[in-house]
Design a protein around this motif. Structure first.
Motif, PDB file in Angstrom:
ATOM      1  N   GLU A 103       0.834  -1.211   0.000  1.00 33.48           N
ATOM      2  CA  GLU A 103       0.000   0.000   0.000  1.00 33.48           C
ATOM      3  C   GLU A 103       0.868   1.259   0.000  1.00 33.48           C
ATOM      4  N   LEU A 104       1.945   1.262   0.770  1.00 39.52           N
ATOM      5  CA  LEU A 104       2.839   2.426   0.788  1.00 39.52           C
ATOM      6  C   LEU A 104       3.453   2.656  -0.597  1.00 39.52           C
ATOM      7  N   CYS A 105       3.837   1.582  -1.253  1.00 43.11           N
ATOM      8  CA  CYS A 105       4.397   1.702  -2.597  1.00 43.11           C
ATOM      9  C   CYS A 105       3.357   2.275  -3.563  1.00 43.11           C
ATOM     10  N   GLU A 106       2.145   1.764  -3.495  1.00 44.92           N
ATOM     11  CA  GLU A 106       1.069   2.251  -4.373  1.00 44.92           C
ATOM     12  C   GLU A 106       0.795   3.730  -4.134  1.00 44.92           C
ATOM     13  N   ARG A 107       0.794   4.144  -2.878  1.00 43.59           N
ATOM     14  CA  ARG A 107       0.573   5.570  -2.572  1.00 43.59           C
ATOM     15  C   ARG A 107       1.704   6.436  -3.111  1.00 43.59           C
ATOM     16  N   ALA A 154       1.263   9.401  -5.841  1.00 36.92           N
ATOM     17  CA  ALA A 154       1.747  10.770  -5.586  1.00 36.92           C
ATOM     18  C   ALA A 154       2.667  11.231  -6.703  1.00 36.92           C
ATOM     19  N   ARG A 155       3.545  10.346  -7.170  1.00 39.50           N
ATOM     20  CA  ARG A 155       4.449  10.714  -8.263  1.00 39.50           C
ATOM     21  C   ARG A 155       3.660  10.986  -9.539  1.00 39.50           C
ATOM     22  N   ASN A 165       3.542  14.524 -11.541  1.00 45.09           N
ATOM     23  CA  ASN A 165       3.907  14.639 -12.954  1.00 45.09           C
ATOM     24  C   ASN A 165       2.798  15.316 -13.758  1.00 45.09           C
ATOM     25  N   ARG A 166       1.541  14.989 -13.458  1.00 46.44           N
ATOM     26  CA  ARG A 166       0.428  15.621 -14.177  1.00 46.44           C
ATOM     27  C   ARG A 166       0.377  17.115 -13.878  1.00 46.44           C
ATOM     28  N   ARG A 175       6.474  16.732 -17.162  1.00 49.43           N
ATOM     29  CA  ARG A 175       7.937  16.744 -17.073  1.00 49.43           C
ATOM     30  C   ARG A 175       8.362  15.972 -15.829  1.00 49.43           C
ATOM     31  N   ALA A 176       9.531  15.399 -15.883  1.00 42.64           N
ATOM     32  CA  ALA A 176      10.053  14.672 -14.729  1.00 42.64           C
ATOM     33  C   ALA A 176      10.343  15.668 -13.601  1.00 42.64           C
ATOM     34  N   VAL A 177       9.888  15.338 -12.430  1.00 42.84           N
ATOM     35  CA  VAL A 177      10.103  16.181 -11.259  1.00 42.84           C
ATOM     36  C   VAL A 177      10.512  15.296 -10.096  1.00 42.84           C
ATOM     37  N   SER A 178      11.103  15.897  -9.110  1.00 41.12           N
ATOM     38  CA  SER A 178      11.443  15.173  -7.880  1.00 41.12           C
ATOM     39  C   SER A 178      10.241  15.226  -6.965  1.00 41.12           C
ATOM     40  N   VAL A 179       9.981  14.084  -6.351  1.00 38.25           N
ATOM     41  CA  VAL A 179       8.867  14.019  -5.386  1.00 38.25           C
ATOM     42  C   VAL A 179       9.424  13.846  -4.009  1.00 38.25           C
TER      43      VAL A 179
END
Length: 133
Positions: A110-114, A118-119, A123-124, A129-133
């Motif tokens: 679940e943590l991975c899916e969240r 979020a990433r 991005n949307r 564009r690629a961004v740091s999260v």
């Protein structure tokens, strides 16, 4: 002709059990005297290993104190070339606490899916564009 001599630090870590930071420090302080290069794992130096870096309960001050060893190594041998690295913590896509904090047994997937959600949302919002999260 190049000649290399490697001295690997003895590692006393075992999965979730960190190595003894005092023994690692003492070994490095001894070895650096005659070294031309030293390759330091920050995860080992600060946390006692890769897996323990995910599980630690150290204060920021304690972590920073352990990092001062790099400066001490240069003071002992100013000509040594220090190369340091650390790993980016992963978030496995499965639920298991074998090499993760205990709560990963219940919530790892679940943590991975969240994180992925979020990433994707980030991005949307940034026009793809690629961004740091």
């Amino acid at each position: 002709m190049w000649s290399f001599g490697f001295r690997l630090a003895p590692c006393w870590a075992a999965k979730k059990r960190p190595s003894d930071p005092d023994r690692v420090r003492d070994w490095l302080l001894e070895q650096v005297r005659t070294a031309d290069y030293a390759i330091l794992s920050i995860d080992q130096l600060v946390y006692g290993g890769i897996v323990p870096s995910r599980l630690h309960r150290l204060t920021e001050a304690a972590c920073m104190e352990r990092l001062t060893l790099a400066r001490q190594l240069k003071e002992i041998n100013p000509s040594v070339k220090l190369l340091a690295f650390n790993l980016i913590m992963r978030a496995p896509a499965y639920s298991s606490s074998e090499e993760e904090p205990d709560y990963y047994a219940l919530y790892g997937a679940e943590l991975c899916e969240r994180g992925e959600a979020a990433r994707s949302a980030s991005n949307r919002m940034d026009g793809g564009r690629a961004v740091s999260v």
